[in-house]
Design an enzyme around this catalytic site. Structure first.
Site, PDB file in Angstrom:
ATOM      1  N   ASN A  18       7.040   0.979  -4.449  1.00  0.00           N
ATOM      2  CA  ASN A  18       6.324   1.555  -5.587  1.00  0.00           C
ATOM      3  C   ASN A  18       6.225   3.057  -5.362  1.00  0.00           C
ATOM      4  OD1 ASN A  18       4.544   2.341  -7.569  1.00  0.00           O
ATOM      5  ND2 ASN A  18       2.743   1.373  -6.624  1.00  0.00           N
ATOM      6  N   LYS A  50       5.119   5.292  -7.390  1.00  0.00           N
ATOM      7  CA  LYS A  50       3.990   5.957  -8.064  1.00  0.00           C
ATOM      8  C   LYS A  50       4.513   7.200  -8.801  1.00  0.00           C
ATOM      9  CE  LYS A  50       1.060   3.844  -4.670  1.00  0.00           C
ATOM     10  NZ  LYS A  50      -0.194   3.824  -3.925  1.00  0.00           N
ATOM     11  N   HIS A  66      -1.726  -2.618 -11.189  1.00  0.00           N
ATOM     12  CA  HIS A  66      -1.922  -1.900  -9.922  1.00  0.00           C
ATOM     13  C   HIS A  66      -3.349  -1.345  -9.881  1.00  0.00           C
ATOM     14  CE1 HIS A  66      -1.608   1.059  -6.750  1.00  0.00           C
ATOM     15  NE2 HIS A  66      -0.589   0.345  -6.313  1.00  0.00           N
ATOM     16  N   GLU A 120      -4.498   1.387  -8.982  1.00  0.00           N
ATOM     17  CA  GLU A 120      -4.648   2.760  -9.507  1.00  0.00           C
ATOM     18  C   GLU A 120      -4.727   2.743 -11.030  1.00  0.00           C
ATOM     19  OE1 GLU A 120      -1.347   4.401  -7.335  1.00  0.00           O
ATOM     20  OE2 GLU A 120      -2.496   4.156  -5.490  1.00  0.00           O
ATOM     21  N   GLU A 141      -3.226  -6.534  -2.789  1.00  0.00           N
ATOM     22  CA  GLU A 141      -3.392  -5.186  -2.254  1.00  0.00           C
ATOM     23  C   GLU A 141      -4.879  -4.864  -2.149  1.00  0.00           C
ATOM     24  OE1 GLU A 141       0.335  -2.656  -3.029  1.00  0.00           O
ATOM     25  OE2 GLU A 141      -0.886  -2.560  -4.818  1.00  0.00           O
ATOM     26  N   GLY A 179      -2.863   3.564   0.610  1.00  0.00           N
ATOM     27  CA  GLY A 179      -2.728   5.002   0.821  1.00  0.00           C
ATOM     28  C   GLY A 179      -3.745   5.570   1.800  1.00  0.00           C
ATOM     29  N   SER A 220      -0.625   0.328   2.853  1.00  0.00           N
ATOM     30  CA  SER A 220      -0.234   1.016   4.097  1.00  0.00           C
ATOM     31  C   SER A 220       0.757   0.226   4.948  1.00  0.00           C
ATOM     32  CB  SER A 220      -1.475   1.396   4.913  1.00  0.00           C
ATOM     33  OG  SER A 220      -2.324   2.243   4.168  1.00  0.00           O
TER      34      SER A 220
END
Ligand code: PGA
Length: 229
Positions: free
Chosen positions: A8, A10, A86, A88, A152, A158, A188
């Site tokens: 991914n 991003k 996701h 985010e 996740e 991150g 991570s």
């Protein structure tokens, strides 16, 4: 079954950097690879030999939805699937379980593969709500053979913090008890921790952010996954 390693990117890599990545990327047989570039780099990426997924998709075929992209448009471009939900997107762009469901359903109906992301925040884990959160997020996801779930934990994305292999295994076993599908771990993941995580029985692959940006480290992750399949 082969492990699935999805990168991914991003909001990294325009078309030029996308092509440069593929110059340096290689993966052996025995691993399923997916890459998720930003929208503007999809066209460059679909010319390469790997399945390309978008990072999101809207549920309507077309309409007055400024800034959105439909499943039909992705199919036209040769894109094979998409991420949905996701963390985010949930955190910064107001995605809810309901919009994640709508996006997943529209993508599947258009013939796209889907990687649907679920995961608890740090506060939710500390409050003992992990199971309830995952159960709620998984409940809305369509049952479909082309849907894969990515677990996740939000606190591990991150941040350099990784769930322990036991934590990942427990969450994956729960998700699989709720939804019969492959479950990827994300947060991570890098070559240094991949063997332990991917070695757990219910960890069917990984969704990789930071370590997917570098062709050498993503190639190395794919080699590790292939060796465990
Ligand atoms: P990370 O991102 O590997 O950089 O933690 C994972 C993700 O957000 O999908």
């Amino acid at each position: 079954m082969a492990k699935l390693i999805a990168g991914n990117w991003k909001m990294f890599k325009g078309p030029v950097e996308t092509l440069a990545f593929f110059d340096g990327f290689e993966a052996p047989d025995g691993v399923d690879v997916v890459l998720c570039p930003p929208y503007v780099s999809l066209e460059a990426a679909v010319g390469e030999e790997w399945p390309i997924y978008a990072q999101n998709v809207h549920w309507a075929d077309e309409g007055a939805f400024t800034g959105e992209i439909s499943a039909r448009m992705l199919v036209e471009l040769g894109v094979e699937g998409t991420l949905v939900g996701h963390s985010e997107r949930r955190l910064y762009f107001g995605e809810t379980d309901e919009t994640v469901r709508l996006r997943a359903e529209a993508a599947l109906a258009a013939g796209l593969g889907v990687i649907a992301c679920v995961g608890e925040t740090e506060a939710e884990r500390e409050a003992g709500e992990t199971e309830a959160v995952l159960t709620r997020q998984v409940a809305v996801l369509p049952r479909h053979e082309a849907l894969v779930i990515a677990y996740e934990p939000v606190w591990a994305i991150g941040t350099g913090k990784t769930a322990t292999p036991d934590m990942a295994q427990d969450a994956h076993a729960l998700i699989k008890s709720l939804h019969e599908t492959r479950v990827l771990y994300g947060g991570s993941v890098k070559p240094e921790n991949a063997i332990e995580l991917l070695g757990r029985p219910d960890v069917d692959g990984a969704l990789v952010g930071g370590a997917s940006l570098d062709a050498a480290s993503f190639s190395s992750l794919c080699r590790i996954a292939a060796s465990l399949s």
